[in-house]
Design an enzyme around this catalytic site. Structure first.
Site, PDB file in Angstrom:
ATOM      1  N   TYR A  28       0.841  -1.200   0.000  1.00  0.00           N
ATOM      2  CA  TYR A  28       0.000   0.000   0.000  1.00  0.00           C
ATOM      3  C   TYR A  28       0.872   1.244   0.000  1.00  0.00           C
ATOM      4  O   TYR A  28       1.809   1.347   0.788  1.00  0.00           O
ATOM      5  CB  TYR A  28      -0.961   0.015   1.193  1.00  0.00           C
ATOM      6  CG  TYR A  28      -2.352  -0.315   0.718  1.00  0.00           C
ATOM      7  CD1 TYR A  28      -3.012   0.568  -0.143  1.00  0.00           C
ATOM      8  CD2 TYR A  28      -2.973  -1.510   1.051  1.00  0.00           C
ATOM      9  CE1 TYR A  28      -4.260   0.255  -0.640  1.00  0.00           C
ATOM     10  CE2 TYR A  28      -4.226  -1.818   0.549  1.00  0.00           C
ATOM     11  CZ  TYR A  28      -4.861  -0.930  -0.298  1.00  0.00           C
ATOM     12  OH  TYR A  28      -6.086  -1.220  -0.796  1.00  0.00           O
ATOM     13  N   GLU A  86      -0.563   4.737  -0.776  1.00  0.00           N
ATOM     14  CA  GLU A  86      -1.383   5.899  -1.144  1.00  0.00           C
ATOM     15  C   GLU A  86      -0.571   7.178  -0.992  1.00  0.00           C
ATOM     16  O   GLU A  86       0.148   7.344  -0.002  1.00  0.00           O
ATOM     17  CB  GLU A  86      -2.638   5.958  -0.264  1.00  0.00           C
ATOM     18  CG  GLU A  86      -3.730   5.052  -0.802  1.00  0.00           C
ATOM     19  CD  GLU A  86      -4.924   4.932   0.131  1.00  0.00           C
ATOM     20  OE1 GLU A  86      -5.208   5.883   0.866  1.00  0.00           O
ATOM     21  OE2 GLU A  86      -5.561   3.865   0.097  1.00  0.00           O
ATOM     22  N   ASP A 106      -5.238  12.712 -26.099  1.00  0.00           N
ATOM     23  CA  ASP A 106      -5.349  11.325 -25.642  1.00  0.00           C
ATOM     24  C   ASP A 106      -4.645  10.466 -26.691  1.00  0.00           C
ATOM     25  O   ASP A 106      -5.189  10.196 -27.765  1.00  0.00           O
ATOM     26  CB  ASP A 106      -6.829  10.937 -25.501  1.00  0.00           C
ATOM     27  CG  ASP A 106      -6.997   9.498 -25.005  1.00  0.00           C
ATOM     28  OD1 ASP A 106      -6.021   8.715 -25.114  1.00  0.00           O
ATOM     29  OD2 ASP A 106      -8.094   9.161 -24.533  1.00  0.00           O
ATOM     30  N   THR A 160      -2.940   5.151 -22.478  1.00  0.00           N
ATOM     31  CA  THR A 160      -2.753   3.825 -21.903  1.00  0.00           C
ATOM     32  C   THR A 160      -1.320   3.407 -22.206  1.00  0.00           C
ATOM     33  O   THR A 160      -0.626   4.036 -23.015  1.00  0.00           O
ATOM     34  CB  THR A 160      -3.739   2.808 -22.500  1.00  0.00           C
ATOM     35  OG1 THR A 160      -3.701   2.930 -23.911  1.00  0.00           O
ATOM     36  CG2 THR A 160      -5.139   3.034 -22.005  1.00  0.00           C
ATOM     37  N   LYS A 194      -1.046  -0.445 -25.530  1.00  0.00           N
ATOM     38  CA  LYS A 194      -1.412  -0.583 -26.951  1.00  0.00           C
ATOM     39  C   LYS A 194      -0.117  -0.539 -27.769  1.00  0.00           C
ATOM     40  O   LYS A 194       0.715  -1.419 -27.583  1.00  0.00           O
ATOM     41  CB  LYS A 194      -2.418   0.496 -27.336  1.00  0.00           C
ATOM     42  CG  LYS A 194      -3.743   0.366 -26.557  1.00  0.00           C
ATOM     43  CD  LYS A 194      -4.800   1.306 -27.061  1.00  0.00           C
ATOM     44  CE  LYS A 194      -6.132   1.110 -26.352  1.00  0.00           C
ATOM     45  NZ  LYS A 194      -6.255   1.870 -25.095  1.00  0.00           N
ATOM     46  N   ARG A 252      -0.905  -3.403 -18.890  1.00  0.00           N
ATOM     47  CA  ARG A 252      -2.143  -2.598 -18.864  1.00  0.00           C
ATOM     48  C   ARG A 252      -1.980  -1.471 -17.869  1.00  0.00           C
ATOM     49  O   ARG A 252      -1.420  -1.669 -16.793  1.00  0.00           O
ATOM     50  CB  ARG A 252      -3.318  -3.474 -18.449  1.00  0.00           C
ATOM     51  CG  ARG A 252      -4.124  -3.916 -19.639  1.00  0.00           C
ATOM     52  CD  ARG A 252      -5.496  -4.315 -19.254  1.00  0.00           C
ATOM     53  NE  ARG A 252      -6.446  -3.371 -19.762  1.00  0.00           N
ATOM     54  CZ  ARG A 252      -7.305  -3.637 -20.740  1.00  0.00           C
ATOM     55  NH1 ARG A 252      -7.315  -4.804 -21.318  1.00  0.00           N
ATOM     56  NH2 ARG A 252      -8.168  -2.729 -21.142  1.00  0.00           N
TER      57      ARG A 252
HETATM   58  N1  DSN Z   1     -11.635   0.014 -26.365  1.00  0.00           N
HETATM   59  C1  DSN Z   1     -10.266   0.379 -26.691  1.00  0.00           C
HETATM   60  C2  DSN Z   1     -10.011   0.168 -28.139  1.00  0.00           C
HETATM   61  O1  DSN Z   1     -10.185  -0.962 -28.547  1.00  0.00           O
HETATM   62  O2  DSN Z   1      -9.623   1.051 -28.882  1.00  0.00           O
HETATM   63  C3  DSN Z   1      -9.951   1.715 -26.235  1.00  0.00           C
HETATM   64  O3  DSN Z   1     -10.236   1.845 -24.892  1.00  0.00           O
END
Ligand code: DSN
Length: 417
Positions: free
Chosen positions: A51, A53, A203, A229, A232, A238
């Site tokens: 933890y 925080e 974004d 994120t 990707k 993740r």
């Molecule tokens: N749902 C994701 C995508 O496939 O692009 C983005 O959050």
């Protein structure tokens, strides 16, 4: 329905089956990728139950000295990845968001008041659920004005975005998409935001790895805040991050913790640090270039077989096929295409195309992305073969006969262990 898998062994069996499924299929889901073993290792580490925080040096728990160093390393690696050395003092990094949706929500919560206006790309034209869709908390909390793409060209129209900005005077403009295959002009977005005194949020969830690899212009210098994120094109675990101008840093930090999240996932932050470091290696730039080259080649191959690619092609890692305008495939829905292809061993997702007349669960399009397969070693030279598989399945509704050939092809490209 009650699960049949109620033992530790059966959960492990399911995970083994999921591994085999990946290895035996071609993964064209544009938002997926494979992190390597070094990046995944911290996820199983003891840091996962610590933890912590708060932020480095300002925690609400004892025993945080080591995880403080992990978080500082992740913050610095993130700055090194995206911000030129002479400008790093102007930016602040927050590496705690659990997901892209948490990062976006924290930005809105930190910078806006309920009812404030956001100008963003509509989900139906390639935006994102958390950019103000009516069903999402963002759409329920703020006044949303959407921009889209031109119905003919499939391209963003910056004059129209500017017109909407001047008309509605948003507090925040969002530049970013999940299904837009062309370069986003962050400089132009920056000018529009400045002209109406709005914050600009970039974004970059889909294109972060392409920016890191030098294949897409960076929003640094134009955007006030950047969210992304990490799993990707960036090929990490993740999770997500926020990079913002230094003067917004304390608002963003407070909005993550205690505003919208509790304790950070320190094991995930360690894995993010590894991913940010790996994305600085020269080999990552080669990866990013190969992703874009493979996507372009596959789009061209499909185009030459009568497929209608929205916007006419791609500059990045993905593209959208409009089946309703693809020769001989006009009656096939995105859902049917997704199911047919999955049966044959090609995994992708149905996707609304701009102006789609079918509902979101059916759609008239499919989205194709190359990040995961390029991680597995696929090359632009393999695209004619891949296009042939896709085309044969779609046109001849052929799944059984080709399944074995597709499995053999997929197995040539090893999923990182
Ligand atoms: N749902 C994701 C995508 O496939 O692009 C983005 O959050």
């Amino acid at each position: 329905m009650k699960s049949k898998f109620l033992s530790v062994e059966s959960i492990n069996t399911l995970l083994d089956a999921e591994s085999t499924r990946h290895q035996d299929t071609i993964n064209l889901i544009a938002s997926e990728n494979y992190a390597d073993a070094q990046t995944r290792a911290p996820l199983a580490s003891i840091a996962g139950t610590k933890y912590a925080e708060g932020y480095p040096g300002k925690r609400y728990y004892a025993g945080c000295a080591i995880v403080d160093e992990i978080e500082r390393a992740a913050q610095q690696a993130l700055l090194d990845l995206f911000v030129p050395e002479g400008q790093q003092d102007l930016y602040h990094a927050n590496v705690q968001p659990h997901a892209g949706s948490s990062a976006n929500l924290a930005v809105y919560n930190g910078l806006l008041k309920p009812g404030d206006t956001i100008l963003s790309m509509s989900l139906a034209h390639g935006g994102h659920l958390t950019h103000g869709h009516a069903i999402n908390l963002s759409g329920k909390t703020y006044t949303i004005v959407f921009y889209g793409v031109n119905g003919e060209t499939g391209l963003l129209e910056y004059e129209e975005i500017e017109r909407l900005a001047k008309l509605h005077r948003p507090k925040l403009i969002i530049a970013g998409a999940t299904a837009y295959s062309r370069t986003i002009d962050f400089a132009r977005f920056g000018l529009i935001a400045k002209s109406v005194d709005a914050f600009l949020l970039a974004d970059i969830a889909h294109i972060a790895g392409l920016i890191a690899g030098g294949c897409h212009p960076s929003p640094i210098g134009y955007a006030d805040i950047i969210t992304s994120t990490t799993h990707k094109t960036l090929r990490g675990p993740r999770g997500a991050f926020i990079l913002c101008k230094k003067d917004l840093g304390s608002k963003v930090d407070l909005s993550i913790m205690p505003g919208t999240q509790g304790g950070p996932f320190m094991h995930a932050i360690a894995a993010r640090a590894v991913a940010f470091l790996k994305a600085q290696e020269p080999v990552f730039a080669v990866y990013a270039r190969t992703v874009c080259a493979a996507a372009k080649k596959l789009a061209n191959e499909l185009q030459s077989r009568g497929y209608h690619i929205v916007s006419g092609g791609t500059d990045n890692h993905l593209f959208l096929v409009d089946l309703s305008k693809s020769t001989g495939l006009e009656s096939l829905s995105g859902k049917e295409a997704e199911m047919l292809l999955e049966k044959a061993g090609i995994v992708l997702n149905r996707n609304a195309i701009p102006g789609d007349t079918r509902p979101p669960l059916t759609t008239s399009g499919i989205r194709i992305g190359l990040p995961a397969m390029v991680t597995r070693g696929i090359q632009p030279e393999d695209m004619p073969q891949l296009a042939m598989f896709i085309d044969t399945v779609m046109r001849h509704r052929e799944t059984e006969h080709l399944r074995e050939d597709i499995r053999t092809f997929a197995r040539r490209f090893t999923v990182p262990a």
